[in-house]
Design a protein around this motif. Structure first.
Motif, PDB file in Angstrom:
ATOM      1  N   UNK A  25      74.606  39.137  12.171  1.00 27.01           N
ATOM      2  CA  UNK A  25      74.641  37.918  11.437  1.00 27.01           C
ATOM      3  C   UNK A  25      74.635  38.711  10.105  1.00 27.01           C
ATOM      4  N   UNK A  26      76.301  38.021   9.256  1.00 26.68           N
ATOM      5  CA  UNK A  26      76.701  39.051   8.281  1.00 26.68           C
ATOM      6  C   UNK A  26      76.950  37.512   7.582  1.00 26.68           C
ATOM      7  N   UNK A  27      76.698  37.305   6.930  1.00 25.48           N
ATOM      8  CA  UNK A  27      77.190  36.933   5.561  1.00 25.48           C
ATOM      9  C   UNK A  27      76.699  36.673   4.357  1.00 25.48           C
ATOM     10  N   UNK A  34      72.228  25.562   3.069  1.00 24.19           N
ATOM     11  CA  UNK A  34      72.387  24.646   4.214  1.00 24.19           C
ATOM     12  C   UNK A  34      73.512  24.996   4.854  1.00 24.19           C
ATOM     13  N   UNK A  35      74.639  25.356   4.185  1.00 28.50           N
ATOM     14  CA  UNK A  35      75.995  24.910   5.126  1.00 28.50           C
ATOM     15  C   UNK A  35      75.736  25.633   6.185  1.00 28.50           C
ATOM     16  N   UNK A  36      75.257  27.484   5.660  1.00 28.45           N
ATOM     17  CA  UNK A  36      75.353  28.371   6.291  1.00 28.45           C
ATOM     18  C   UNK A  36      74.732  28.203   7.684  1.00 28.45           C
ATOM     19  N   UNK A  37      73.485  27.081   6.927  1.00 27.15           N
ATOM     20  CA  UNK A  37      72.473  26.973   8.379  1.00 27.15           C
ATOM     21  C   UNK A  37      73.157  25.766   9.758  1.00 27.15           C
ATOM     22  N   UNK A  40      75.239  28.495  11.699  1.00 26.18           N
ATOM     23  CA  UNK A  40      74.493  29.177  12.704  1.00 26.18           C
ATOM     24  C   UNK A  40      73.508  27.805  13.592  1.00 26.18           C
ATOM     25  N   UNK A  41      73.407  26.913  13.355  1.00 27.24           N
ATOM     26  CA  UNK A  41      73.116  25.991  14.804  1.00 27.24           C
ATOM     27  C   UNK A  41      74.426  25.539  15.752  1.00 27.24           C
ATOM     28  N   UNK A  42      75.394  25.424  15.060  1.00 26.49           N
ATOM     29  CA  UNK A  42      76.566  24.626  15.825  1.00 26.49           C
ATOM     30  C   UNK A  42      76.335  26.071  16.606  1.00 26.49           C
ATOM     31  N   UNK A  43      76.868  27.301  15.982  1.00 21.60           N
ATOM     32  CA  UNK A  43      77.051  28.785  16.816  1.00 21.60           C
ATOM     33  C   UNK A  43      75.739  28.572  17.814  1.00 21.60           C
ATOM     34  N   UNK A  44      74.918  28.793  17.426  1.00 18.59           N
ATOM     35  CA  UNK A  44      73.769  28.794  18.266  1.00 18.59           C
ATOM     36  C   UNK A  44      73.365  28.150  19.199  1.00 18.59           C
ATOM     37  N   UNK A  45      74.227  26.495  18.834  1.00 21.62           N
ATOM     38  CA  UNK A  45      74.325  25.854  20.587  1.00 21.62           C
ATOM     39  C   UNK A  45      75.054  25.795  21.723  1.00 21.62           C
ATOM     40  N   UNK A  46      75.780  26.743  20.661  1.00 21.22           N
ATOM     41  CA  UNK A  46      77.615  27.210  21.798  1.00 21.22           C
ATOM     42  C   UNK A  46      76.839  28.167  22.813  1.00 21.22           C
TER      43      UNK A  46
END
Length: 103
Positions: A25-27, A34-37, A40-46
């Motif tokens: 993860x690079x950021x 909260x926006x980054x989180x 990250x959760x959207x990506x993790x769900x995929x």
């Protein structure tokens, strides 16, 4: 995800083997936590829906704040090329502040 302050996460990280980390993860710590989180959760769900995680396990990411020993940053950074190489992909949470930072 809100700041880069040491939170004691290093003592709680899961040891991973080569190829066992879904993403490096690079950021930018300057960006909204909260926006980054959320991203990250959207990506993790995929990732979780993909066949590699058919067992329902969560995605595993390399996060600097957790994976670098904050008491030995210089020593921990020496392994950075290996951390990137051992990750299956690079997850970049891009923003206007990200492209302005020195990495």
């Amino acid at each position: 995800m809100a700041n880069n302050q040491d939170s004691g996460l290093y003592d709680k990280v899961e040891k991973a083997k080569m190829g066992g980390v879904d993403a490096f993860l690079s950021h930018s710590w300057s960006d909204d936590g909260p926006t980054k989180y959320k991203q990250l959760m959207l990506w993790g769900g995929e990732v979780k829906r993909e066949k590699e995680h058919a067992d329902g396990s969560d995605a595993l990411v390399w996060l600097d704040k957790a994976c670098l020993n904050q008491q030995d940053i210089k020593g921990s950074l020496a392994g950075l090329p290996m951390y990137v190489a051992w990750s299956n992909e690079l997850l970049l949470l891009a923003s206007s502040s990200y492209v302005k930072r020195l990495w």
